[in-house]
Design an enzyme around this catalytic site. Structure first.
Site, PDB file in Angstrom:
ATOM      1  CG  ASP A 326      -2.155   0.915   0.988  1.00 15.91           C
ATOM      2  OD1 ASP A 326      -2.306   1.469  -0.105  1.00 15.91           O
ATOM      3  OD2 ASP A 326      -2.948   1.063   1.934  1.00 15.91           O
ATOM      4  CE  LYS A 375      -6.498   2.482   0.677  1.00 13.13           C
ATOM      5  NZ  LYS A 375      -5.197   2.874   0.087  1.00 13.13           N
ATOM      6  CE  LYS A 416      -6.305  10.570   0.504  1.00 10.71           C
ATOM      7  NZ  LYS A 416      -5.661   9.282   0.821  1.00 10.71           N
ATOM      8  CE  LYS A 488      -2.329   4.766   3.100  1.00 10.76           C
ATOM      9  NZ  LYS A 488      -2.202   4.789   1.632  1.00 10.76           N
TER      10      LYS A 488
END
Length: 532
Positions: A326, A375, A416, A488
């Site tokens: 990620d 996520k 975003k 991540k």
């Protein structure tokens, strides 16, 4: 897409052909040797062993281990293949590399803009090399010049997508780049078309079905899919005359795969499950297996658990490189930096509330609960090691409350919105609240990370090392934890700790490359300036 014409030599001593040029810097040390093809170094690695006495006192023992590093200076010709090439990230990074390769400029309502690699650690940051003893000046050099690396402009680009749309039209669909820039790269990008990909509807949101018009036959894992991906990689290498390819998953987030004994827990079981068409094998895992068997580094840029235990086992057996998971671009990168700062400052963080809304296709896919859960896991674990390191603030098993919310809002597109609230206990029962509102153009932050991950993964294919007494040089572990700064949920070798602290991740990356050229970690003590 062929590399640009003037790409034979890079300033850091990288060789894309035969003889090596002079590097940007050389190390004046008996522990470093330069040849036309290699940089060899001897490096003393200093650590501290800790033991406990019978009365529970700690004893610290300094330890030094000598290692030998060897870096192949011949970079060769490198290709990047993306799974999900026609998505926001894939089309954006392709346009960006073309624009940089051609040195493009374009007009915006804010004035002229020029192609750059801002946001890339490799291409946009510097590292301190050392200090000039006569002037006290700190000498900083481009990160790209630490060791021989491929230049992004020289990457051949290809990949797969479940959508048949050419990459120019995909760029329009993404709605990321300025119209004036898109017009400059459109002709070249219209000639680029993705290869058919694999599509298992159970693993991505049902709302993606209307895009799936470029898929291989079969809706669950099959050995034919593995062999077709391997064939695609070989043909791409031959078509562009490449020495190696790096494959990047930048496609939709999948649901988590269940870890099932006898199905995906070992290499043999995973291979057998693919051959028998087991429904708990994800598309990304099939790509990973194909790349491992093809000895092609594979990096997962999405949050799902692509690397089930069987995939990691297979990579180790084949000594093939994998990395994930990620992309760590906007909100999570801020979180890992801020939490590290607060806890290191002795402030007890007690809760983190993270809210996002976005309108791109990633947001649309994540509006499905199973994909969102992938996520949520990757975004929620980024503070664990920092909390565990401070037993003054946190008792055993104590952890800040942490919640993550993601909502799909088509109107905001790729811009975003990320809102975070950090709530902490401070001195004598007081409290501190920090609220952040982060608007980030998602794909313009993620695209440079794709470049970094590809360039750094390629470097690791040319680095080998051994302990002083060992007879043979060996490569790094199959799981490339050195890539953690860009991810991540960093994948680490089994049984090793996960490091999420942004500062530690960056230091590890820099210091490994310093070791490759025989330099110790740069000290920030600056004792030379503190003597009265």
């Amino acid at each position: 897409m062929a590399p640009h014409a003037n790409s034979d030599v890079a300033t850091n001593g990288a060789v894309n052909g035969s003889a090596s040029p002079s590097p940007l810097f050389t190390v004046n040390s008996p522990n470093v040797e330069y040849t036309d093809t290699e940089i060899k170094s001897k490096y003393a690695y200093h650590t501290t062993d800790i033991t406990r006495t019978a009365d529970n006192k700690l004893v610290a023992t300094p330890k030094a281990t000598n290692y030998h590093f060897k870096v192949d200076r011949k970079v060769g010709k490198v290709g990047m293949m993306m799974v999900g090439w026609g998505g926001n990230n894939g089309s954006t990074v392709t346009a960006g590399i073309i624009a940089n390769r051609r040195g493009l400029q374009w007009e915006t309502r804010e004035g002229m803009r020029a192609a750059n690699y801002y946001g890339s650690v490799v291409m946009g940051s510097t590292v301190k090399l050392g200090t000039n003893p006569k002037t006290g000046e700190e000498i900083n050099i481009p990160f790209h010049d630490m060791v021989p690396m491929v230049h992004p402009n020289d990457l051949a680009i290809g990949g797969w997508d479940i959508s048949s749309m050419n990459i120019a039209d995909a760029m329009d669909r993404a709605q990321v780049l300025e119209p004036s820039l898109k017009q400059l790269v459109r002709k070249e990008m219209a000639e680029l078309k993705p290869l058919p990909s694999i599509y298992y509807p159970d693993f991505i949101a049902a709302n993606q079905e209307d895009r799936a018009d470029n898929v291989l036959e079969g809706s669950k894992a099959s050995w034919a899919h593995v062999e077709k991906i391997q064939q695609d990689i070989r043909e791409f290498k031959a078509q562009h005359g490449l020495d190696k390819v790096i494959v990047m998953w930048t496609a939709n987030t999948e649901r988590y795969a269940d870890i099932v004994p006898g199905v995906n827990d070992t290499a043999d079981n995973l291979l057998n499950s693919i051959k028998t068409g087991h429904e708990e094998v994800a598309p990304s895992t099939v790509f990973a297996v194909a790349c491992i068997l093809e000895n092609t580094p594979f990096i997962n840029g999405s949050p799902q658990n692509t690397f089930v235990p069987g995939a990691i086992d297979l990579a180790q057996k084949h000594k093939a490189f994998i990395g994930g998971d990620d992309f760590k671009s906007g909100q999570t990168k801020m979180k890992s930096a801020l939490v590290d700062f607060l806890i290191n400052a002795g402030i007890k963080l007690t809760s983190i509330a993270s809210y996002n809304h976005l309108g791109n296709n990633d947001g649309k896919n994540l509006s499905s609960q199973k994909q969102f859960r992938s996520k949520e896991i990757s975004k929620s674990n980024v503070v664990d090691d920092m909390v565990a390191a401070n037993h003054i603030l946190y008792e055993k098993d104590e952890h800040p409350d942490h919640t993550v919310v993601i909502k799909y809002m088509p109107a905001v597109g790729d811009n975003k919105r990320a809102l975070d609230e950090y709530y902490a206990e401070i001195f004598m029962g007081g409290h501190q609240t920090i609220s952040l509102f982060n608007i980030c153009e998602d794909s313009l932050l993620a695209s440079p990370l794709i470049i970094d991950l590809v360039v750094l993964a390629e470097v690791m294919t040319r680095v080998s090392w051994k302990e002083d007494e060992a007879a043979e040089y060996k490569g790094f572990h199959s799981v490339l934890s050195v890539l953690s700064y860009m991810l991540k949920a960093p994948l680490t070798p089994p049984g090793t700790p996960v490091v999420n602290s942004l500062n530690k991740q960056r230091n590890a990356l820099t210091n490994i490359f310093r070791a490759c050229v025989g330099l110790q970690p740069e000290s920030d003590m600056t004792l030379e300036h503190k003597l009265f």
